[in-house]
Design a protein around this motif. Structure first.
Motif, short mmCIF file in Angstrom:
data_model
loop_
_atom_site.label_atom_id
_atom_site.label_comp_id
_atom_site.label_asym_id
_atom_site.label_seq_id
_atom_site.Cartn_x
_atom_site.Cartn_y
_atom_site.Cartn_z
N PRO A 108 12.92 -10.85 2.33
CA PRO A 108 12.68 -9.44 2.62
C PRO A 108 13.35 -8.99 3.91
O PRO A 108 13.26 -9.66 4.92
CB PRO A 108 11.16 -9.33 2.73
CG PRO A 108 10.64 -10.71 2.78
CD PRO A 108 11.71 -11.64 2.33
N GLU A 109 14.04 -7.88 3.84
CA GLU A 109 14.69 -7.28 5.01
C GLU A 109 14.39 -5.79 5.00
O GLU A 109 14.41 -5.16 3.95
CB GLU A 109 16.19 -7.50 4.98
CG GLU A 109 16.60 -8.95 5.10
CD GLU A 109 18.09 -9.13 5.11
OE1 GLU A 109 18.81 -8.29 4.54
OE2 GLU A 109 18.55 -10.12 5.71
N TYR A 110 14.13 -5.25 6.15
CA TYR A 110 13.81 -3.84 6.28
C TYR A 110 14.90 -3.13 7.04
O TYR A 110 15.46 -3.65 7.98
CB TYR A 110 12.47 -3.67 7.02
CG TYR A 110 11.32 -4.18 6.21
CD1 TYR A 110 10.60 -3.33 5.40
CD2 TYR A 110 10.98 -5.52 6.22
CE1 TYR A 110 9.56 -3.80 4.63
CE2 TYR A 110 9.94 -6.01 5.45
CZ TYR A 110 9.23 -5.13 4.65
OH TYR A 110 8.20 -5.59 3.90
N GLY A 111 15.20 -1.91 6.63
CA GLY A 111 16.25 -1.14 7.29
C GLY A 111 16.25 0.29 6.79
O GLY A 111 15.25 0.77 6.25
N PRO A 112 17.37 0.98 6.93
CA PRO A 112 17.42 2.38 6.52
C PRO A 112 17.26 2.52 5.02
O PRO A 112 17.66 1.65 4.26
CB PRO A 112 18.82 2.82 6.97
CG PRO A 112 19.60 1.56 7.06
CD PRO A 112 18.62 0.47 7.42
N ARG A 113 16.64 3.60 4.61
CA ARG A 113 16.48 3.89 3.19
C ARG A 113 17.82 4.32 2.60
O ARG A 113 18.52 5.12 3.19
CB ARG A 113 15.50 5.03 2.98
CG ARG A 113 14.08 4.64 3.16
CD ARG A 113 13.22 5.81 2.79
NE ARG A 113 11.87 5.35 2.57
CZ ARG A 113 10.84 6.14 2.45
NH1 ARG A 113 10.99 7.43 2.53
NH2 ARG A 113 9.66 5.65 2.25
N PRO A 114 18.16 3.80 1.43
CA PRO A 114 19.40 4.26 0.78
C PRO A 114 19.22 5.69 0.30
O PRO A 114 18.14 6.09 -0.11
CB PRO A 114 19.58 3.30 -0.38
CG PRO A 114 18.26 2.68 -0.62
CD PRO A 114 17.50 2.76 0.68
N GLN A 115 20.28 6.47 0.37
CA GLN A 115 20.25 7.85 -0.10
C GLN A 115 20.51 7.85 -1.60
O GLN A 115 21.45 7.23 -2.06
CB GLN A 115 21.32 8.68 0.61
CG GLN A 115 21.05 8.87 2.08
CD GLN A 115 19.87 9.77 2.33
OE1 GLN A 115 19.61 10.71 1.61
NE2 GLN A 115 19.13 9.48 3.39
N SER A 116 19.67 8.57 -2.36
CA SER A 116 19.92 8.69 -3.80
C SER A 116 20.95 9.79 -4.02
O SER A 116 21.21 10.62 -3.15
CB SER A 116 18.62 9.00 -4.54
OG SER A 116 18.12 10.24 -4.14
N ARG B 10 0.81 -1.22 0.00
CA ARG B 10 0.00 0.00 0.00
C ARG B 10 0.84 1.27 0.00
O ARG B 10 0.31 2.37 -0.02
CB ARG B 10 -0.93 0.02 1.22
CG ARG B 10 -1.94 -1.08 1.23
CD ARG B 10 -2.96 -0.83 0.17
NE ARG B 10 -4.00 -1.84 0.24
CZ ARG B 10 -4.72 -2.17 -0.80
NH1 ARG B 10 -4.56 -1.59 -1.94
NH2 ARG B 10 -5.64 -3.10 -0.69
N GLY B 11 2.16 1.12 0.07
CA GLY B 11 3.04 2.29 0.05
C GLY B 11 3.25 2.94 1.40
O GLY B 11 3.77 4.05 1.48
N LEU B 12 2.84 2.27 2.47
CA LEU B 12 2.99 2.83 3.81
C LEU B 12 4.36 2.55 4.40
O LEU B 12 4.77 3.20 5.36
CB LEU B 12 1.90 2.28 4.73
CG LEU B 12 0.47 2.59 4.29
CD1 LEU B 12 -0.53 1.86 5.16
CD2 LEU B 12 0.22 4.07 4.31
N LEU B 13 5.05 1.56 3.84
CA LEU B 13 6.43 1.23 4.24
C LEU B 13 7.30 1.28 3.00
O LEU B 13 6.83 0.95 1.91
CB LEU B 13 6.52 -0.18 4.84
CG LEU B 13 5.89 -0.41 6.19
CD1 LEU B 13 6.00 -1.89 6.57
CD2 LEU B 13 6.57 0.43 7.25
N PRO B 14 8.56 1.65 3.15
CA PRO B 14 9.45 1.61 1.99
C PRO B 14 9.67 0.16 1.56
O PRO B 14 9.52 -0.76 2.37
CB PRO B 14 10.75 2.23 2.51
CG PRO B 14 10.70 2.05 3.98
CD PRO B 14 9.24 2.09 4.36
N GLY B 15 10.01 -0.03 0.31
CA GLY B 15 10.28 -1.37 -0.20
C GLY B 15 11.42 -2.04 0.55
O GLY B 15 12.33 -1.38 1.04
N ALA B 16 11.36 -3.34 0.63
CA ALA B 16 12.37 -4.11 1.35
C ALA B 16 13.43 -4.64 0.40
O ALA B 16 13.17 -4.82 -0.78
CB ALA B 16 11.71 -5.29 2.06
N ARG B 17 14.63 -4.88 0.94
CA ARG B 17 15.67 -5.59 0.19
C ARG B 17 15.24 -7.04 0.12
O ARG B 17 14.67 -7.57 1.06
CB ARG B 17 17.01 -5.54 0.93
CG ARG B 17 17.69 -4.25 0.87
CD ARG B 17 19.09 -4.31 1.46
NE ARG B 17 19.31 -5.46 2.36
CZ ARG B 17 20.49 -5.89 2.72
NH1 ARG B 17 21.57 -5.31 2.30
NH2 ARG B 17 20.62 -6.92 3.54
#
Length: 50
Positions: free
Chosen positions: A38-46, A26-33
């Motif tokens: 699936p693993e969740y963590g810090p968002r990569p900086q573009s 639903r777009g409420l969480l950032p995509g996982a690696r």
């Protein structure tokens, strides 16, 4: 911060892993690696991000 497997994050947040997947869809969480699952963590900086 390290990446967490979805089951470990679900346990820490006291929610089901399926809820995390639903919120991601639903777009409420950032995509996982998803290298080994699936693993969740810090968002990569573009490159353009401050």
């Amino acid at each position: 911060m390290r990446y967490l497997p979805i089951g470990e994050l679900a346990d820490k947040a006291r929610v089901r892993a399926s809820a995390l997947r639903y919120w991601e869809e639903r777009g409420l969480l950032p995509g996982a690696r998803r290298e080994g699952g699936p693993e969740y963590g810090p968002r990569p900086q573009s490159a353009g991000s401050p």
